[in-house]
Design an enzyme around this catalytic site. Structure first.
Site, short mmCIF file in Angstrom:
data_model
loop_
_atom_site.label_atom_id
_atom_site.label_comp_id
_atom_site.label_asym_id
_atom_site.label_seq_id
_atom_site.Cartn_x
_atom_site.Cartn_y
_atom_site.Cartn_z
N HIS A 35 0.87 -1.18 0.00
CA HIS A 35 0.00 0.00 0.00
C HIS A 35 0.91 1.23 0.00
CE1 HIS A 35 -2.77 2.94 1.88
NE2 HIS A 35 -3.75 2.18 1.44
N ASP A 51 3.17 -4.35 8.03
CA ASP A 51 1.91 -3.63 7.85
C ASP A 51 0.79 -4.66 7.99
OD1 ASP A 51 -0.43 -2.67 6.80
OD2 ASP A 51 0.47 -1.81 5.00
N GLN A 57 -4.37 -5.47 6.84
CA GLN A 57 -5.32 -6.45 6.28
C GLN A 57 -5.17 -7.83 6.93
OE1 GLN A 57 -7.71 -5.50 4.44
NE2 GLN A 57 -7.01 -3.60 3.51
N LYS A 59 -10.64 -1.03 10.25
CA LYS A 59 -10.81 -2.21 9.38
C LYS A 59 -11.16 -3.45 10.20
CE LYS A 59 -7.30 -0.59 6.11
NZ LYS A 59 -8.05 -0.09 4.97
N CYS A 117 -4.82 2.44 -3.61
CA CYS A 117 -3.59 2.97 -3.00
C CYS A 117 -2.42 2.00 -3.20
CB CYS A 117 -3.76 3.28 -1.53
SG CYS A 117 -5.07 4.46 -1.22
N1 C6P Z 1 -6.32 0.13 2.62
C1 C6P Z 1 -8.11 -0.27 1.05
O1 C6P Z 1 -9.21 -0.02 0.53
P1 C6P Z 1 -5.10 3.50 6.91
O2 C6P Z 1 -5.69 4.31 5.80
O3 C6P Z 1 -3.88 4.15 7.50
O4 C6P Z 1 -6.09 3.05 7.93
O5 C6P Z 1 -4.62 2.13 6.24
C2 C6P Z 1 -3.67 2.17 5.23
C3 C6P Z 1 -3.39 0.80 4.70
C4 C6P Z 1 -2.13 0.28 4.89
N2 C6P Z 1 -1.84 -0.96 4.47
C5 C6P Z 1 -2.72 -1.75 3.84
C6 C6P Z 1 -2.32 -3.12 3.42
C7 C6P Z 1 -4.02 -1.25 3.62
O6 C6P Z 1 -4.90 -2.03 2.99
C8 C6P Z 1 -4.35 0.07 4.03
C9 C6P Z 1 -5.70 0.64 3.75
C10 C6P Z 1 -7.68 0.50 2.25
O7 C6P Z 1 -7.39 -1.18 0.63
C11 C6P Z 1 -7.88 1.98 2.08
S1 C6P Z 1 -6.80 2.67 0.89
#
Ligand code: C6P
Length: 414
Positions: free
Chosen positions: A128, A206, A209, A232, A372
């Site tokens: 991401h 990270d 997910q 999430k 992203c």
């Molecule tokens: N992915 C998706 O629709 P934040 O925005 O900081 O809570 O999470 C960022 C992020 C970081 N790593 C991974 C693997 C992610 O999937 C995400 C967030 C969402 O896939 C929103 S872009």
């Protein structure tokens, strides 16, 4: 396999008030966009409302009863999160705004103080943006080298290349997603951590997910840092977590300065509070943290083994049904066992936005775009994909609705 609470799917769905709402006039909502942000159960909504009704005051500051109660609720949530990921101490749990901020904290604190020109940080093509851009910004400033592990055919990382870089270059940090938000690939974190450590490098994971969807034990994985978001995993927006090994966090300088993160301030200089407060400057997201604690409790009552098993069953069903749809190309591993609960695809040469819009008109919420992860899409040779993602409240009937919606989309778009 039944969940720990012994409740069936209809009862679980009834916990999520939004699922009972109509999406468009008369059309029920089929929510297949939990990888972007999950829905919230009444237990979380209620915990936040109760907090504001009965307990709200600032934390760690007051000596009055209300502030003490707010502090106790806030710190109780930290203990719940600690147990959830099996960290050794609650001092290793730092509340941030989200995964993005957690990764930036490591970059700006550990990275800025430790990385030198000539050092190497390994990331991967499937990350991401939040696990690419903070490192690019810092690399430009400091002059270390950023390497990206390639992705192979079925969405797996090239681990031979990983070992080669670890062997031949001065790698200080490996920073990698546990589960890809597009391909669903589950990366072999324990093995990657062992190899990183054998080479004297640290590993940051990270977990945006993974933590919502599978049991995660940071000590069994032996990771140095682990980042994830509350929103999430059934929790509210505005709160994320950075786990870090205590000795590492202890040695790191603060990133943001302000209230609560200090031990003493004079006009000549300041000293820092103990962990985790050194990294929590300013009034924290008290209500979201308490909501996250309720989300963790809700997930634990179901049992993360069940959450994982149920999602795998749902993903296997989705992969099978989607494979029937003509002109549909699926990305990432084709076996549910090797995949998180996401299915990203192209439908003929139709624009994913058109596909998502036509599905939306049928009540089906999916995400379309680059999610992203532009470098990954570049590698896949497509600018964007349509993505359906699954969670504990989804059903096989909803996947049937998605498939029927895709047939209808093909009929309309030709
Ligand atoms: N992915 C998706 O629709 P934040 O925005 O900081 O809570 O999470 C960022 C992020 C970081 N790593 C991974 C693997 C992610 O999937 C995400 C967030 C969402 O896939 C929103 S872009």
């Amino acid at each position: 396999m039944t969940n720990r609470s012994g409740r069936d799917l209809a009862e679980i769905r009834a916990d999520f008030p939004i699922l009972a709402e109509e999406h468009h006039d008369g059309v029920p909502l089929v929510f297949l966009d939990s990888a972007a942000s999950s829905q919230k159960p009444q237990a979380v909504i209620g915990a936040i409302a109760d907090y504001y009704r009965h307990t709200h005051a600032n934390v760690h500051r007051g000596i009055h009863k209300l502030s003490e109660a707010a502090t106790a609720a806030f710190e109780d949530a930290r203990r719940k999160v600690r147990r959830f990921i099996n960290a050794e101490s609650r001092r290793e749990i730092i509340f941030t705004r989200n995964t993005t901020e957690s990764i930036n904290l490591v970059a700006q604190s550990w990275g800025r103080s430790q990385l030198k020109p000539g050092d190497v940080v390994i990331s991967t093509v499937l990350e991401h943006h939040s696990n690419i851009v903070p490192w690019q910004i810092l690399a430009e400033e400091i002059g270390f080298t950023l390497r990206f592990l390639p992705v192979r055919e079925q969405g797996q990382l090239d681990l031979a290349e990983y070992e080669r870089i670890l062997r031949e270059e001065r790698v200080r940090l490996v920073t990698v997603a546990h589960v890809s938000n597009v391909l669903g690939t589950v990366n072999p974190i324990a093995a990657m951590a062992e190899k990183a450590h054998d080479s004297g490098a640290l590993i940051l994971v990270d977990g945006a997910q993974s933590v919502p969807h599978m049991p995660v034990d940071v000590r069994a994985l032996d990771v140095d840092f682990y980042a994830f978001s509350g929103h999430k995993m059934l929790g509210p927006t505005g709160v994320g977590v950075l786990y870090g090994k205590r000795d590492l966090l202890q040695a790191m300088p603060p990133w943001m300065g302000g209230g609560d993160m200090i031990s003493h301030v004079s006009l000549d200089g300041s000293s820092w509070n103990e962990l985790p407060y050194k990294f929590e400057a300013g009034t924290p997201a008290i209500a979201p943290v308490i909501g996250l604690g309720a989300a963790v409790q809700y997930l634990q009552e179901l049992g993360m083994e069940w959450v994982h098993a149920y999602e795998q069953q749902l993903t296997a069903y989705a992969l099978e049904r989607l494979s029937e749809v003509p002109q549909l190309e699926l990305f990432g591993p084709s076996a549910a066992k090797e995949k998180g609960g996401v299915a990203a695809f192209r439908l003929a040469d139709h624009h994913p936005h058109d596909v998502a819009q036509l599905l939306d008109a049928q009540g089906i919420a999916v995400r379309a775009g680059h999610h992203c992860a532009q470098p990954l899409h570049h590698h896949l040779g497509v600018p964007s994909t349509t993505r359906a993602s699954f969670y504990i409240y989804n059903t096989e009937e909803e996947i049937d609705a998605l498939v029927a919606g895709l047939y209808e989309t093909l009929r309309i778009l030709g």
